[in-house]
Every structure is written in structure tokens, then in C-alpha cells.
Design a protein around this motif. Structure first.
Motif, short mmCIF file in Angstrom:
data_model
loop_
_atom_site.label_atom_id
_atom_site.label_comp_id
_atom_site.label_asym_id
_atom_site.label_seq_id
_atom_site.Cartn_x
_atom_site.Cartn_y
_atom_site.Cartn_z
N GLY A 184 0.81 -1.22 0.00
CA GLY A 184 0.00 0.00 0.00
C GLY A 184 0.84 1.26 0.00
O GLY A 184 0.55 2.21 -0.74
N VAL A 185 1.88 1.28 0.81
CA VAL A 185 2.76 2.44 0.85
C VAL A 185 3.47 2.63 -0.49
O VAL A 185 3.61 3.76 -0.99
CB VAL A 185 3.77 2.31 2.00
CG1 VAL A 185 4.86 3.37 1.90
CG2 VAL A 185 3.05 2.43 3.35
N HIS A 186 3.90 1.53 -1.11
CA HIS A 186 4.60 1.64 -2.40
C HIS A 186 3.68 2.10 -3.52
O HIS A 186 4.11 2.83 -4.42
CB HIS A 186 5.24 0.30 -2.76
CG HIS A 186 6.43 -0.04 -1.91
ND1 HIS A 186 7.07 -1.25 -1.98
CD2 HIS A 186 7.10 0.68 -0.99
CE1 HIS A 186 8.08 -1.27 -1.13
NE2 HIS A 186 8.12 -0.11 -0.52
N SER A 263 2.02 4.17 6.83
CA SER A 263 0.79 3.43 6.57
C SER A 263 -0.43 4.32 6.78
O SER A 263 -1.40 4.26 6.02
CB SER A 263 0.70 2.20 7.48
OG SER A 263 1.77 1.32 7.26
N ALA A 264 -0.38 5.15 7.81
CA ALA A 264 -1.50 6.05 8.09
C ALA A 264 -1.69 7.05 6.95
O ALA A 264 -2.83 7.32 6.54
CB ALA A 264 -1.27 6.78 9.41
N ALA A 265 -0.60 7.58 6.44
CA ALA A 265 -0.71 8.53 5.33
C ALA A 265 -1.25 7.86 4.08
O ALA A 265 -2.09 8.42 3.37
CB ALA A 265 0.66 9.15 5.05
N PHE A 270 -5.95 6.41 0.27
CA PHE A 270 -6.88 5.43 -0.28
C PHE A 270 -8.31 5.72 0.15
O PHE A 270 -9.25 5.59 -0.65
CB PHE A 270 -6.47 4.02 0.14
CG PHE A 270 -5.32 3.45 -0.65
CD1 PHE A 270 -5.52 2.95 -1.94
CD2 PHE A 270 -4.04 3.41 -0.13
CE1 PHE A 270 -4.48 2.43 -2.68
CE2 PHE A 270 -2.98 2.89 -0.86
CZ PHE A 270 -3.20 2.41 -2.14
N LYS A 271 -8.49 6.14 1.40
CA LYS A 271 -9.84 6.49 1.86
C LYS A 271 -10.39 7.68 1.10
O LYS A 271 -11.58 7.71 0.73
CB LYS A 271 -9.81 6.81 3.36
CG LYS A 271 -9.75 5.59 4.26
CD LYS A 271 -9.83 6.00 5.73
CE LYS A 271 -9.95 4.80 6.64
NZ LYS A 271 -10.01 5.20 8.07
#
Length: 302
Positions: A184-186, A263-265, A270-271
Motif C-alpha cells: 500500500g505504501v509503495h 501506513s497512516a498517510a 486510499f480512503k
């Protein structure tokens, strides 16, 4: 088609990964029962040589059952609900839980299956739809050695790498969680990099070609980058998937007291994409959100 065999497998959920597993099993000579609620997918699976069913309970008992649905709610439904897999399964059937779920939920589902006399492998997968189609997925598995031994022919048919991480159910889901954190981060980083490249007036194809063979590359950059370069947001893996998966990461990390700011960012991005109606588009569509914030138009944007 492989040599005929009496080996049997059921695949519940014929999405991109489940479909790949099912056709790989067919190619290896298994009798394969495919389960999905979409009639067009079932028709296509019949044409490929498989048996097709609208519910798992309709399918005859198989030696192994792969569960490839989207989330834990669906997993509970297709296993334990009306028309669920337990209605047809014989004692000792090996269930492979390939769904990306919170480790605690995987353990709960596995416990319920074990109480009914079933064997369970916590078996999340990775590799993308092309690896799935070629039978070259990676499986991050944990469970009893006996279950692995019984499922070995089926595992060999769908995966080129099967990691036995231990006998404890939940270990596979924990490793998959780490994989999804990075994935997800990538993806978010790929979207940010190519959006900045566009804002700087660079040719996106040239940037992609250069970075792909440079130190900044990642598997996600080389895989998702072309989606952004060509404006192709036909979903292979959707934005909504990473809302779920990064949500698992943040929840589990909070429970462990671990800091996960990247991950939070990424999850926030995505949200935002999902909230703006992009949830069912390819996960690379988060680039559209960054492009909008940056005042730049990427290929494929209206």
C-alpha cells in the motif's frame, strides 16, 4: 489440460486471484468446483472445464477448499452461513484461508472450522493476477504439518513458493499484513512520484523507464506505474482492497503499540479516493487524487 486425476478442489471466490488458482488447478489435472455469485464468471469457468456453483454448499465435497473471497465477513458467510461450505465438506477436509484478514479473525475462523473436524491452513497469497494465472503465486502459510502434506499437490499447482511459517494459525496473516503495509505504501509512493513528474513537465513514460532500472524502483512501481502512465484504471486490485488491508495494518499496529505513520498517510489517501467514488477502480487510481490536489492532469483523467 493435464492428465486426468481423481484429485478434487473447491475454489470459493473466482476473482482475479481465485480465478487464477482455479484454472491452475484445472491445468494440473484436478477436478475443480468453482463457486461465485456472478453468473457470467460461472459460465466462463464451465467453458474452461470446471464445475460451477452459486454456493459452496451446492458443490460436492472436495479434498481441499480454497477461500478467496474479499474479506472476513464474506469468509464467515461462505463457510458457516446458509449454503456454506460446511454443508458439503467431509471431516478432515483441508481449508486454505487465502483471504487477507486480521490475524485474530483468521484464528477465530480457523478455530470454528477445527471444532467441526476440519483441517486449516492460514494461507494468504501474493503475486498479482498474472502470477495467479500461471500458477506462480506466493503462499504465506501456517498450520499443521499434516494439513500441508495433504494439500501439497494443490499448493504446488497454484504456487511457486509456499512458505511454511510454523504450525500456529495467524502467522501467515501476520506476514501478509506486513506485505500489505509495504504494498500500500509503495502504491501511494508510486502515485506521488509520477504525479510530481507530471507536474514538473516530465514525460511519464521516460520517467517510468528510468526509475524501473534505478534504485528507486519497487515491484509496485514497475507493476502499477504503467497503469498511471497509460491512464489504465481497469481494476486488477481495487482501491477498496487497500482501504481494508491498510485498515488492518493500522488496527493491529495500534493494538501492538507500533508506530506506522507511512501506513497512516497511505490509508488516508486510499480512503480519500474511495470517498470520491474511485473505490472500485484500480488501486493506482490514488494518483488521480494527488493530481487533483496538484493541479495537474494525468492520462485517463476526464
Amino acid at each position: 489440460m493435464g492428465v486426468a486425476s481423481t484429485r478434487t478442489a473447491t475454489v470459493i471466490g473466482l476473482g482475479s486471484m481465485g480465478w487464477g488458482a482455479a484454472v491452475s488447478l484445472l491445468r494440473a489435472g484436478f477436478t475443480v468446483r468453482g463457486v461465485d455469485i456472478r453468473h457470467d464468471v460461472l459460465d466462463r469457468f464451465r467453458a474452461a472445464g470446471g464445475e460451477a456453483y452459486e454456493s459452496a454448499g451446492q458443490a460436492p465435497a472436495s479434498e481441499v477448499v480454497f477461500v478467496f473471497v474479499v474479506n472476513s465477513d464474506q469468509a464467515n458467510s461462505v463457510l458457516f452461513g446458509p449454503g456454506g461450505a460446511l454443508e458439503a465438506a467431509g471431516s478432515g477436509t483441508v481449508f486454505l484461508l487465502c483471504v487477507t484478514m486480521a490475524p485474530s479473525v483468521t484464528m477465530e475462523i480457523a478455530g470454528r472450522l477445527a471444532q467441526t473436524g476440519m483441517r486449516v491452513i492460514d494461507a494468504p497469497v501474493s503475486g498479482g493476477h498474472l502470477k495467479a494465472l500461471s500458477g506462480e503465486m506466493t503462499i504465506m502459510g501456517s498450520g499443521a504439518a499434516e494439513a500441508f502434506d495433504l494439500a501439497a499437490p494443490a499448493l504446488d499447482a497454484v504456487a511457486s513458493k509456499v512458505f511454511r511459517l510454523g504450525e500456529e494459525i495467524g502467522l501467515g496473516s501476520k506476514v501478509k499484513m506486513i506485505n500489505q503495509l509495504l504494498a500500500g505504501v509503495h502504491i501511494a509512493a508510486t502515485a506521488e512520484a509520477l504525479t510530481l513528474a507530471a507536474k514538473a513537465g516530465l514525460d511519464l513514460q521516460t520517467v517510468f523507464d528510468v526509475i524501473s532500472v534505478s534504485a528507486g524502483a519497487s515491484w509496485m512501481f514497475t507493476n502499477r506505474g504503467p497503469h498511471i502512465v497509460h491512464g489504465d484504471y481497469e481494476p486488477r486490485s481495487a482501491v477498496d482492497i487497500f482501504v481494508k488491508d491498510l485498515g488492518i495494518v493500522l488496527s493491529e499496529a495500534a493494538g501492538q503499540g507500533a508506530a506506522t505513520p507511512l501506513s497512516a498517510a497511505a490509508l488516508a489517501l486510499f480512503k480519500d479516493a474511495a470517498d470520491q467514488g474511485l473505490g472500485r477502480e484500480d488501486d493506482a487510481a490514488v494518483a488521480k487524487i494527488l493530481a487533483g490536489r496538484s493541479g495537474v492532469r494525468l492520462p485517463g483523467m476526464e
